[in-house]
Design an enzyme around this catalytic site. Structure first.
Site, PDB file in Angstrom:
ATOM      1  CE1 TYR A   1      -3.612   2.644   0.741  1.00 50.05           C
ATOM      2  CE2 TYR A   1      -2.076   3.424   2.411  1.00 50.05           C
ATOM      3  CZ  TYR A   1      -3.207   3.607   1.644  1.00 50.05           C
ATOM      4  OH  TYR A   1      -3.930   4.765   1.766  1.00 50.05           O
TER       5      TYR A   1
ATOM      6  CE  LYS B   1      -2.544   6.753  -1.017  1.00 49.25           C
ATOM      7  NZ  LYS B   1      -3.802   7.315  -1.576  1.00 49.25           N
TER       8      LYS B   1
END
Length: 376
Positions: A149, A153
């Site tokens: 993640y 990102k």
């Protein structure tokens, strides 16, 4: 001169807690709002707001939803916590490909403003950061991120910044800006912390301090993050001299917190109210590991300055407390349950046990646990 307001705006991730709150605030200011999400919001949809249920990886759907928009808030993401963290392909395609589609749609639809909701984890990867700022704290190396993640990102954020200043199909230029919030909390937030609270408070992980016992972090109330988003959009206009163009901003409440001290009164309350029931859940939900990303986020100082957002955007965070969110949540849920005739003892337990911690969001705490869901 008053900056240009949004006439029609698209909010990706509009079915989630923050995206929904942002959409409502924009609608209240007079904008026409499209909430774009694969899931519909669980809350009431106000006037001036349209929901489109579609995947951010569906370019045709995104392109259609962007028609007539002058500003896009890209909030949607995947893989932040829980079992989602294990779905690497979806994390990659939603966070990276989805962002690419948003950028492309902005260019083709002649949308001049794009605000991306990132995370402090693009710079934090386990090494202490104290009062970091946007100019001196570099990206954490992509290949060293412990979770997909944070890595995706970071890639997506850099894509958005690289798109700043690129030409639009019909003339003009795309202006982009990035906001980096830490954990989000608020009175109705209900996605991430239950995994932390239920699994780890019961197992005693938060009953002692590990790592640096004085470790501090920042939090942001949902209303403060909404304020920052709207200010960033206004700062991508000629009236504001495009001051936010190509810029990143750390956004939080302007305070530092120690997680253990912040949660201690709530933990004591939780134990006092429902020790036996907690023990039952602990027995039936033991054995789930806490990922290293969760440990480092809890036990290592990572705090940031918001001077740049204050100076350039006019950001001025309001004062909120976690206790206020808990009180609001418990009151609202108690009223809802009383209408359905729940036994008082069950009502009290459900409200306290589930919602003391639901009001707080760990943007960057990840648990692998698959826990029973309390549907209130």
């Amino acid at each position: 001169t008053e900056p240009q307001r949004c006439n029609k705006t698209l909010v990706t991730g509009g079915g989630g807690y923050f995206g929904y709150k942002l959409g409502c605030a924009l609608a209240s200011s007079g904008a026409s709002v499209v909430l774009y999400d694969i899931n519909k919001p669980i809350w009431e949809i106000p006037n001036g707001v349209v929901c489109i249920q579609a995947d951010v990886r569906d370019y045709n759907a995104i392109f259609a939803a962007c028609e007539g928009a002058d500003c896009v808030f890209h909030v949607a993401s995947y893989g932040m916590s829980g079992r989602e963290q294990l779905h690497r392909e979806e994390i990659e395609t939603v966070n990276i490909n989805g962002t690419r589609y948003i950028i492309d749609a902005c260019k083709q639809r002649n949308i001049t403003r794009l605000i991306y909701t990132s995370t402090v984890n693009v710079v934090f990867g386990g090494l202490p950061i104290e009062d970091g700022d946007e100019e001196t704290v570099p990206y954490f190396p992509i290949e060293k991120h412990v979770d997909h993640y944070s890595r995706t990102k970071s890639i997506a954020e850099q894509m958005v910044l690289a798109a700043n200043g690129t030409p639009l199909a019909g003339g003009g230029v795309l202006y982009t800006s990035v906001l980096r919030p830490p954990g989000i909390y608020g009175p109705e937030e209900q996605r991430h912390l239950p995994r932390l609270a239920v699994c780890n408070i019961q197992r005693g992980i938060l009953s002692f301090k590990f790592g640096d016992p004085s470790a501090q972090m920042n939090w942001v109330h949902v209303e403060n993050l909404v304020q920052a988003q709207i200010l960033a959009a206004e700062a991508l206009t000629p009236e504001k001299n495009y001051i936010a163009s190509g810029q990143v901003y750390f956004i939080h409440d302007g305070e530092k917190f120690n997680l253990f001290e912040w949660l201690a009164p709530l933990v004591r309350t939780l134990y006092a109210l429902s020790l036996n029931i907690l023990t039952y859940f602990a027995i039936h939900n033991s054995g789930f590991p806490l990922f290293s990303s969760a440990v480092q986020n809890i036990s290592i100082t990572h705090t940031f300055r918001i001077d740049k957002a204050r100076r350039q955007l006019g950001y001025s965070p309001e004062k909120f407390t976690f206790a206020d969110s808990v009180e609001h949540y418990i009151k609202s849920r108690a009223e809802a349950r009383s209408e359905h005739g729940f036994p008082r003892v069950l009502l009290f337990f459900l409200a306290i046990f589930s919602l003391i911690f639901l009001s707080l969001r760990f943007d960057d705490v990840v648990l692998a646990a698959h826990l029973p869901v309390l549907v209130l």
